[in-house]
Design an enzyme around this catalytic site. Sequence first.
Site, mmCIF file in Angstrom:
data_model
loop_
_atom_site.group_PDB
_atom_site.id
_atom_site.type_symbol
_atom_site.label_atom_id
_atom_site.label_comp_id
_atom_site.label_asym_id
_atom_site.label_seq_id
_atom_site.Cartn_x
_atom_site.Cartn_y
_atom_site.Cartn_z
ATOM 1 N N ASP A 98 0.796 -1.244 0.000
ATOM 2 C CA ASP A 98 0.000 0.000 0.000
ATOM 3 C C ASP A 98 0.826 1.291 0.000
ATOM 4 O O ASP A 98 0.525 2.229 0.750
ATOM 5 C CB ASP A 98 -0.948 0.004 1.207
ATOM 6 C CG ASP A 98 -1.919 -1.154 1.214
ATOM 7 O OD1 ASP A 98 -1.856 -1.998 0.293
ATOM 8 O OD2 ASP A 98 -2.734 -1.251 2.148
ATOM 9 N N ASP A 156 -4.611 -0.850 -1.517
ATOM 10 C CA ASP A 156 -5.986 -0.706 -1.053
ATOM 11 C C ASP A 156 -6.776 -0.212 -2.260
ATOM 12 O O ASP A 156 -6.341 0.724 -2.947
ATOM 13 C CB ASP A 156 -6.056 0.345 0.070
ATOM 14 C CG ASP A 156 -6.209 -0.274 1.449
ATOM 15 O OD1 ASP A 156 -6.274 -1.505 1.557
ATOM 16 O OD2 ASP A 156 -6.257 0.497 2.430
ATOM 17 N N HIS A 178 -10.551 0.455 -2.567
ATOM 18 C CA HIS A 178 -11.872 0.406 -1.931
ATOM 19 C C HIS A 178 -12.984 0.969 -2.809
ATOM 20 O O HIS A 178 -12.798 2.000 -3.464
ATOM 21 C CB HIS A 178 -11.847 1.245 -0.639
ATOM 22 C CG HIS A 178 -10.935 0.719 0.425
ATOM 23 N ND1 HIS A 178 -10.926 -0.600 0.812
ATOM 24 C CD2 HIS A 178 -10.020 1.355 1.207
ATOM 25 C CE1 HIS A 178 -10.045 -0.764 1.773
ATOM 26 N NE2 HIS A 178 -9.465 0.399 2.024
ATOM 27 N N HIS A 201 -17.283 1.617 1.212
ATOM 28 C CA HIS A 201 -16.570 0.663 2.068
ATOM 29 C C HIS A 201 -16.908 0.851 3.540
ATOM 30 O O HIS A 201 -17.024 1.977 4.031
ATOM 31 C CB HIS A 201 -15.056 0.764 1.852
ATOM 32 C CG HIS A 201 -14.321 -0.423 2.362
ATOM 33 N ND1 HIS A 201 -13.668 -0.436 3.561
ATOM 34 C CD2 HIS A 201 -14.179 -1.675 1.839
ATOM 35 C CE1 HIS A 201 -13.140 -1.636 3.762
ATOM 36 N NE2 HIS A 201 -13.423 -2.400 2.729
ATOM 37 N N HIS A 261 -10.441 6.785 1.852
ATOM 38 C CA HIS A 261 -9.089 6.683 1.294
ATOM 39 C C HIS A 261 -9.019 5.586 0.237
ATOM 40 O O HIS A 261 -9.787 4.622 0.266
ATOM 41 C CB HIS A 261 -8.054 6.380 2.398
ATOM 42 C CG HIS A 261 -8.255 5.049 3.058
ATOM 43 N ND1 HIS A 261 -9.190 4.840 4.043
ATOM 44 C CD2 HIS A 261 -7.649 3.840 2.851
ATOM 45 C CE1 HIS A 261 -9.155 3.569 4.430
ATOM 46 N NE2 HIS A 261 -8.234 2.937 3.716
ATOM 47 N N LYS A 276 -6.661 -5.033 -2.893
ATOM 48 C CA LYS A 276 -7.337 -5.599 -1.722
ATOM 49 C C LYS A 276 -8.350 -4.601 -1.170
ATOM 50 O O LYS A 276 -8.354 -3.436 -1.540
ATOM 51 C CB LYS A 276 -6.309 -5.976 -0.655
ATOM 52 C CG LYS A 276 -5.571 -4.802 -0.044
ATOM 53 C CD LYS A 276 -4.470 -5.287 0.889
ATOM 54 C CE LYS A 276 -3.734 -4.140 1.552
ATOM 55 N NZ LYS A 276 -4.532 -3.398 2.529
ATOM 56 N N CYS A 305 -1.754 -2.527 7.819
ATOM 57 C CA CYS A 305 -1.654 -3.445 6.678
ATOM 58 C C CYS A 305 -0.315 -4.173 6.604
ATOM 59 O O CYS A 305 -0.269 -5.356 6.265
ATOM 60 C CB CYS A 305 -1.960 -2.699 5.385
ATOM 61 S SG CYS A 305 -3.671 -2.096 5.373
#
Length: 228
Positions: free
Chosen positions: A13, A53, A55, A59, A96, A121, A169
């Site tokens: 990330d 990430d 999203h 989310h 984010h 992810k 993470c």
Amino acid sequence: MSGAFRPALLVVDLQEDFCPPNGSLAVSNGRDVAPVINQLLAAPFVIRIATKDWHPADHISFAANHEGKQPYTDYVKVVNPHNGAETEETRLWPVHCVQGTPGAELIPELNVGQIDKIIEKGTDPRVEMYSPFYDPFKSPRVYDSGLVGVLREHRVTDVYVVGLTADYCVKFAAVDAAKEGFRTYLVEEGTRAVDAAGWPTCRRGIEEAGVKVVSMKDSEVSRLMTAS
């Protein structure tokens, strides 16, 4: 087989939203890890994987999606969508790394040309997913990225973990790699924490889970640089 050394690098990330000056969830000095990570990327890894990430806007981890809740300070109960008896409490965050936005991009300082594979992810709006391997639910699991399969396919023995953030993470990436049977190293100069003051305690927990926290000066890293 005990002598085999087939290392993989996991860059977690390293995205705009986690970095100053404009990231919505910027970690202090987050951008400063790029030179260390680029140095590692030049080493002879079997495979180099970056995670993102990624999203959806709805989310569950976004405080904005929960009435009256604030990012960082508030938590919410997440229920396994396939099993109401399994729940997790998760911390809420600012919006984010929304799919397709500039904040979700890998930072330009990262030598992306050295990356062999990118894994996205956190794509299921119903579950939090810090780990790039899978969500925390087990009965049944909601989402699996296939990362374990990729590492096994490349006969990886050792996993080196860097990126953002150390206490979320990166931590879960390292702990899950160790749990899956890989010798796992978290390279400390290659990461930064959301809660810097809590890092020593968090670090101890990571080590107790079977991960070795190492420095760029340690033999676990120097052996990479000398490997042919």
